[in-house]
Design an enzyme around this catalytic site. Structure first.
Site, mmCIF file in Angstrom:
data_model
loop_
_atom_site.group_PDB
_atom_site.id
_atom_site.type_symbol
_atom_site.label_atom_id
_atom_site.label_comp_id
_atom_site.label_asym_id
_atom_site.label_seq_id
_atom_site.Cartn_x
_atom_site.Cartn_y
_atom_site.Cartn_z
ATOM 1 N N SER A 64 -26.810 -1.415 44.232
ATOM 2 C CA SER A 64 -25.144 -1.346 43.870
ATOM 3 C C SER A 64 -24.983 -1.576 42.400
ATOM 4 O O SER A 64 -23.649 -1.539 41.774
ATOM 5 C CB SER A 64 -24.346 -1.736 45.622
ATOM 6 N N LYS A 67 -23.682 0.846 39.630
ATOM 7 C CA LYS A 67 -22.700 1.426 40.313
ATOM 8 C C LYS A 67 -21.126 1.793 39.501
ATOM 9 O O LYS A 67 -21.169 2.597 38.301
ATOM 10 C CB LYS A 67 -21.647 1.655 42.069
ATOM 11 N N TYR A 191 -29.767 9.293 42.549
ATOM 12 C CA TYR A 191 -28.658 7.898 43.211
ATOM 13 C C TYR A 191 -29.708 7.057 43.313
ATOM 14 O O TYR A 191 -29.824 5.520 43.200
ATOM 15 C CB TYR A 191 -27.285 8.606 43.536
ATOM 16 N N TYR A 243 -16.291 -4.824 47.972
ATOM 17 C CA TYR A 243 -16.234 -3.834 49.543
ATOM 18 C C TYR A 243 -15.025 -4.742 50.094
ATOM 19 O O TYR A 243 -13.919 -4.708 49.338
ATOM 20 C CB TYR A 243 -17.756 -3.952 49.788
ATOM 21 N N VAL A 261 -28.241 -4.489 47.746
ATOM 22 C CA VAL A 261 -28.832 -5.411 49.184
ATOM 23 C C VAL A 261 -30.022 -5.665 48.446
ATOM 24 O O VAL A 261 -30.529 -6.703 49.645
ATOM 25 C CB VAL A 261 -29.037 -3.845 49.370
HETATM 26 O O1 DON Z 1 -27.281 3.385 48.945
HETATM 27 C C1 DON Z 1 -27.572 2.067 49.222
HETATM 28 O O2 DON Z 1 -27.790 1.901 50.399
HETATM 29 C C2 DON Z 1 -28.191 1.227 48.256
HETATM 30 N N1 DON Z 1 -29.123 2.197 47.430
HETATM 31 C C3 DON Z 1 -27.568 0.020 47.975
HETATM 32 C C4 DON Z 1 -26.822 -0.429 48.354
HETATM 33 C C5 DON Z 1 -26.112 -1.864 48.033
HETATM 34 O O3 DON Z 1 -26.824 -2.281 47.722
HETATM 35 C C6 DON Z 1 -25.275 -2.075 48.313
HETATM 36 N N2 DON Z 1 -24.464 -3.268 47.798
HETATM 37 N N3 DON Z 1 -24.596 -4.631 48.452
#
Ligand code: DON
Length: 431
Positions: A64, A67, A191, A243, A261
């Site tokens: 993320s 983003k 994405y 978030y 993550v």
């Molecule tokens: O969309 C997802 O689930 C992952 N590719 C990225 C999520 C993420 O890193 C959330 N952040 N803390």
């Protein structure tokens, strides 16, 4: 002398090393195989000096943290109107993968949650760009932020795409709401590729430093995105980057930030530095446990909270004096420091409260470091009004800190490098 900053960073890592709380993300199977004990920190100053300690060579997927950078590219490529029409900027207070849309418009609430990030992905490149052109644009763009060519981790990509049921649901909803065009699955594929880009903590620090440096990579010198885009991105990071933990983060840490993550966490402190940490165990919001601790420590020990400003410096008006006599007399008003709205207001107040006594006046910017845009306009308006009051106005500005010095509308100013230039001119015009 050896800089104490690397020692400080090592000490910070030692202070969190023994915290083994949290879990590595396992909803992407490949991430569950990461070494949970990895720990690294990097800091890159706004002028490109990089400090790093710990496992700085370990590569991990950006997730993320991509983003805000992709949002920046979308804003730069399509403009604010088109992007805001599709993605709002309101904190959702929800988890990153929440299925939430703005009632009425169907827009995702912000570009930091997955729904908004998938949408931002589809808004990169020129209108009509194909999904693969958009992915290339993103790889090129994020590489420009990082100052080196970034590559996709095929194993992480495969692992996530085969289990990306929730993101597929989001993309289908976005298509049904007319927020994205094209095939929803292609948006999720692009994405997921973007999230699988491999970075080190040093790459992330430089990417954050590029945001802290108004969009110019401080190491390569490349202008990556324009300054107004950076302002927008940092604002959204500050309000939505963490978030459902965003409010707690902003009050306690106060640095525009984004987590991923895989365990990465970045903070961009405008005009100062980009900071990144890496530690894969996450809390219940999906944020790195030890990363959060490190940032809390940096804020309190290094005074990095955005809302904490140093006490006001010495007065912007350093002094006034009159040099020479009779028709050669010049009244010099010397200014100092970096002038933004509040200090420009102080100059205007000073000129109003204590009228100038000589016909020839000079505003000296010799000790001024910078003049912000609004301050520039305020000073030029002061010069215009002084001209209309009958003064001959000079600006002593050897380093040209006040660009385009045209007061307009009946105002007149002569820019010189030294006060001797004024005396010489006065002598010349007297003969
Ligand atoms: O969309 C997802 O689930 C992952 N590719 C990225 C999520 C993420 O890193 C959330 N952040 N803390």
């Amino acid at each position: 002398m050896r800089s104490p900053i690397p020692d400080y960073l090592t000490e910070a890592l030692l202070s969190v090393e023994f915290d083994h709380s949290g879990q590595t993300a396992d909803y992407i199977p490949e991430l569950a195989t990461a070494d949970p004990d990895c720990l690294a920190v990097a800091m890159c100053t706004h002028d490109g000096r990089l400090y790093s300690q710990g496992d700085c060579d370990v590569q991990f997927s950006i997730q993320s943290i991509s983003k805000p950078f992709v949002y920046a590219l979308a804003l730069a490529d399509r403009g604010f109107d088109e992007v805001l029409d599709k993605v709002s900027v309101e904190p959702s207070g929800d988890a990153f993968n929440e299925i939430s849309f703005e009632p009425g418009t169907g827009r995702p609430l912000n570009p930091m949650i997955n729904a908004g990030a998938i949408t931002a992905h589809t808004l990169t490149g020129p209108r009509g760009a194909t999904p693969s052109e958009q992915t290339s644009r993103i790889i090129d763009g994020l590489s420009a932020f990082a100052g080196r060519r970034l590559e996709i981790d095929a194993a992480v990509y495969q692992s996530e795409i085969t289990t990306a049921y929730r993101n597929r649901a989001l993309a289908n909803m976005l298509r049904a709401n007319d927020i994205i065009d094209g095939e929803p699955l292609e948006a999720v594929v692009g994405y997921t590729r973007q999230c699988s880009l491999l970075v080190t903590v040093e790459d992330l620090a430089l990417m954050a430093a590029t945001l802290a440096n108004r969009g110019v990579n401080p190491v390569t010198g490349a202008p990556v995105v324009p300054a107004p885009v950076v302002r927008q991105v940092l604002s959204v990071m500050a309000t939505c980057g963490m978030y459902d933990g965003a409010g707690d983060w902003m009050t306690r840490v106060g640095i525009p930030a984004k987590s991923g993550v895989a365990g990465g966490l970045i903070g961009a402190l405008p005009g100062q530095a980009g900071i990144a940490t890496f530690s894969p165990r996450l809390d219940q919001h999906g944020n790195s446990v030890r990363g959060l601790d490190l940032f809390r420590r940096f804020t309190s020990e290094m005074g990095m909270h955005l809302m904490e400003v140093p006490p006001a410096g010495p007065s912007v008006v350093r002094g006034r004096r009159v040099l020479g006599t009779g028709e050669h007399a010049v009244q010099i008003v010397s200014l100092q420091g970096s002038i933004r709205f509040a200090s420009a207001e102080r100059v205007l107040r000073d000129l109003e409260d204590v009228p100038l006594t000589q016909k020839t006046v000079a505003i000296s910017l010799v000790r001024v470091i910078s003049v912000g845009d609004v301050a520039r306009r305020m000073l030029l308006e002061a010069i215009r009004r002084l001209t209309l009051d009958g003064h001959d106005v000079y600006l002593i500005d050897p380093d040209r800190v006040l660009p385009d010095p045209d007061p307009g509308d009946g105002g007149r100013v002569r820019v010189v490098a030294t006060r001797e230039d004024i005396t010489a001119r006065l002598k010349r015009s007297a003969t």
